[in-house]
Design an enzyme around this catalytic site. Sequence first.
Site, mmCIF file in Angstrom:
data_model
loop_
_atom_site.group_PDB
_atom_site.id
_atom_site.type_symbol
_atom_site.label_atom_id
_atom_site.label_comp_id
_atom_site.label_asym_id
_atom_site.label_seq_id
_atom_site.Cartn_x
_atom_site.Cartn_y
_atom_site.Cartn_z
ATOM 1 N N ASP A 126 -31.491 -4.972 17.368
ATOM 2 C CA ASP A 126 -32.843 -5.516 17.400
ATOM 3 C C ASP A 126 -33.758 -4.450 18.021
ATOM 4 O OD1 ASP A 126 -35.021 -7.173 17.142
ATOM 5 O OD2 ASP A 126 -34.121 -8.875 18.169
ATOM 6 N N GLU B 236 -41.807 -15.195 20.148
ATOM 7 C CA GLU B 236 -40.828 -14.658 21.110
ATOM 8 C C GLU B 236 -41.174 -15.024 22.551
ATOM 9 O OE1 GLU B 236 -39.037 -10.809 20.169
ATOM 10 O OE2 GLU B 236 -40.143 -10.754 18.289
HETATM 11 C C1 BGC Z 1 -37.128 -9.721 16.971
HETATM 12 C C2 BGC Z 1 -36.376 -9.766 15.670
HETATM 13 C C3 BGC Z 1 -37.128 -9.055 14.595
HETATM 14 C C4 BGC Z 1 -37.460 -7.643 15.042
HETATM 15 C C5 BGC Z 1 -38.236 -6.849 14.029
HETATM 16 C C6 BGC Z 1 -37.588 -8.331 17.311
HETATM 17 O O1 BGC Z 1 -38.424 -8.345 18.411
HETATM 18 O O2 BGC Z 1 -36.301 -10.220 18.009
HETATM 19 O O3 BGC Z 1 -36.115 -11.111 15.307
HETATM 20 O O4 BGC Z 1 -36.381 -9.053 13.419
HETATM 21 O O5 BGC Z 1 -38.219 -7.693 16.229
HETATM 22 O O6 BGC Z 1 -39.548 -7.261 13.948
HETATM 23 C C1 BGC Z 2 -43.519 -5.928 16.730
HETATM 24 C C2 BGC Z 2 -42.522 -6.991 16.418
HETATM 25 C C3 BGC Z 2 -41.425 -6.882 17.379
HETATM 26 C C4 BGC Z 2 -41.928 -6.853 18.808
HETATM 27 C C5 BGC Z 2 -40.813 -6.627 19.768
HETATM 28 C C6 BGC Z 2 -43.965 -6.008 18.154
HETATM 29 O O1 BGC Z 2 -44.886 -5.024 18.438
HETATM 30 O O2 BGC Z 2 -44.591 -6.064 15.882
HETATM 31 O O3 BGC Z 2 -42.007 -6.874 15.128
HETATM 32 O O4 BGC Z 2 -40.590 -7.972 17.184
HETATM 33 O O5 BGC Z 2 -42.890 -5.877 18.998
HETATM 34 O O6 BGC Z 2 -41.230 -6.601 21.092
#
Ligand code: BGC
Ligand code: BGC
Length: 635
Positions: free
Chosen positions: A319, A520
């Site tokens: 991830d 998130e």
């Molecule tokens: C998330 C994932 C996601 C990835 C890419 C991460 O922060 O936990 O679910 O696929 O970002 O965007």
């Molecule tokens: C991205 C997401 C990712 C996240 C993780 C963001 O800046 O756009 O895809 O999941 O950061 O912290």
Amino acid sequence: MMHFKNGFRYFGAALFASSILASCGAAAKDKAWPKVRSPISQDAKIESDIDALLARMSIEQKVGQMIQAEIKNISPDDAAKYHIGSILNGGGSWPTDKAEGPLGAWLSMANLFYGASMDEGDDRLAIPIIWGTDAVHGHNNVVGATVFPHNIGLGAANNPNLMRDIGTATAREIAVTGIDWTFAPTVAVAKDIRWGRTYESYSQDSKVVANLGKEIILGLQGHPALENFLSEQKVVVTAKHFIGDGGTIGGDDQGETTLSEMELFKEHGQGYVQALGVGAQTVMASFNTWNGQKIHGHKYLLTDVLKGKMGFDGLVVGDWNGHGQIPGCSDESCPQAINAGIDLIMVPVAWKAFLENTIRQVKAGEIPMERINDAVRRILRVKMRAGMFEDGKPSAHELAGRAKLIGHPDHRAVARQAVRESLVLLKNNSVLPISADSKVMVLGTGSDNPAYQSGGWTVTWQGSDLETRQINPRKYYKGHTTILDGIKSAVQSAGGNVQTSPEGAADVAIVVFGEAPYAEFEGDLSATDMALEADENFQLIQSLKARNIPVVTVFLSGRPRGVDALIDSSDAFVAAWLPGSEGAGVADVLIARDKRKPQNDFKGKLPFDWPASGATQAIAAPIKYNYGYGLTYSK
Ligand code: BGC
Ligand code: BGC
């Protein structure tokens, strides 16, 4: 020059043979983690083609294959120069400066990266680069795409056939943009609704999660026994986040999951058993720890369990900088993650430093060459099974560039059905259904608000601007229908009347509101935040009641919230979750042409226990409505 064109796709013969060879009855450790026989058996031709490629690849080329960089942070030229194997677009990252497009920029960018990866320069081999995107409720980074309800609503609907249809429609829209791979489905089992990712979880019940995850995979990748498996209309899926993401203490995103191994398997492992059983080709490692150790560095779980005991032969992707959270690692360097079993490292920004460090670590023997070969083999295997070596440039694929498929009416019809079936009726004092010839007030902050309807992971990561915190502008929701739009068209066509001001009299008021968008950890709640009551919407309901106007509350949220006072003061209360682009699905159930004969009954049942106000924890006690609750018109 390698050739992989032998006229058919690579997939094995043991098609219907998915079977689980062990059970989880006993509490002994070795009884968990069944061997899952993938319906995609290994193909001798693919394996020998991989051998041939591996024999020609330098360390630099191999390590490059194992890197996934973010499209805003790498150019096609650099991807070629450094032999990069994969790219992603993060949430809210598009090929253009503006989200609105043009749509064709997605396909053009896919072509550019593909072209660069296939160009055999002096020290280069033609290996197609694979692009992954978070299409987690439709192709949701693309303006104009059909946006389906977030997973929690699909758990309320709990309709396996619908899941396949959603997967099919989503794959078609992704294929238009030339992208090969989605980071979905999430098969997390949220155990504490304070978790900001609860809405990505279908249910608190692991069996429901596993079953719905399996069905959407069959729609996204295709059925392993059918011609369409990983065809040009399909995409590679990701079962995520392995493992225990929904089980963290306090619902703390990326936190600690403390469980016995058998509990981990039973509560959080079922989605992977089912996903592997229908041929899921990739699994994403999770940010959380299990009993104190980060999964990204957990060799036992990633290698011994997933690849060994469960027999997974696809690729494990990390991830977003997840490796950087392992003690002793940074975003730029982490031999531990590779040694533990991550095959493709998601290192969105610091990819070049990571690449250089990894090459050095391989040369120094800190990462064994066999591990590198295994990782690259898995990456190439997935690419070959997906037909990437044969399909040619993205724009040559069957659905590429067919702009009309983005937000196609057929896909919207599936999404609207999903909205109808996801609605859960928690209370109804004979006010619903509403006769279409009524005088209806439609009020509340969510009534004409596509950002509230779709939540996070919609065009942007948070559903809002990261700096200003303003919710996404309306232009990001091209083609969306709000709940107000849907009610208006149902009521006005029947001679009724809709007003959006709370002044004067009406037969009934529909008040729509709920949680502002989040994603998130930004959505994590503390115990004291569980309730959501004392705001202007609540005042509005009170004032309508004082004027004897019956109130139907439609609650938009990524999870249940403690809202006793709201439920008590409403005549009817509908949990609508995060329904997405087809707000008209709400009117389909609430508004009846003939008062005694609703057009559609409620089908949704609570996928999570619904807390009473004052509940402070977990699947929150005290409970107001139990898992599975949901009223209908007919009973
Ligand atoms: C998330 C994932 C996601 C990835 C890419 C991460 O922060 O936990 O679910 O696929 O970002 O965007
Ligand atoms: C991205 C997401 C990712 C996240 C993780 C963001 O800046 O756009 O895809 O999941 O950061 O912290």
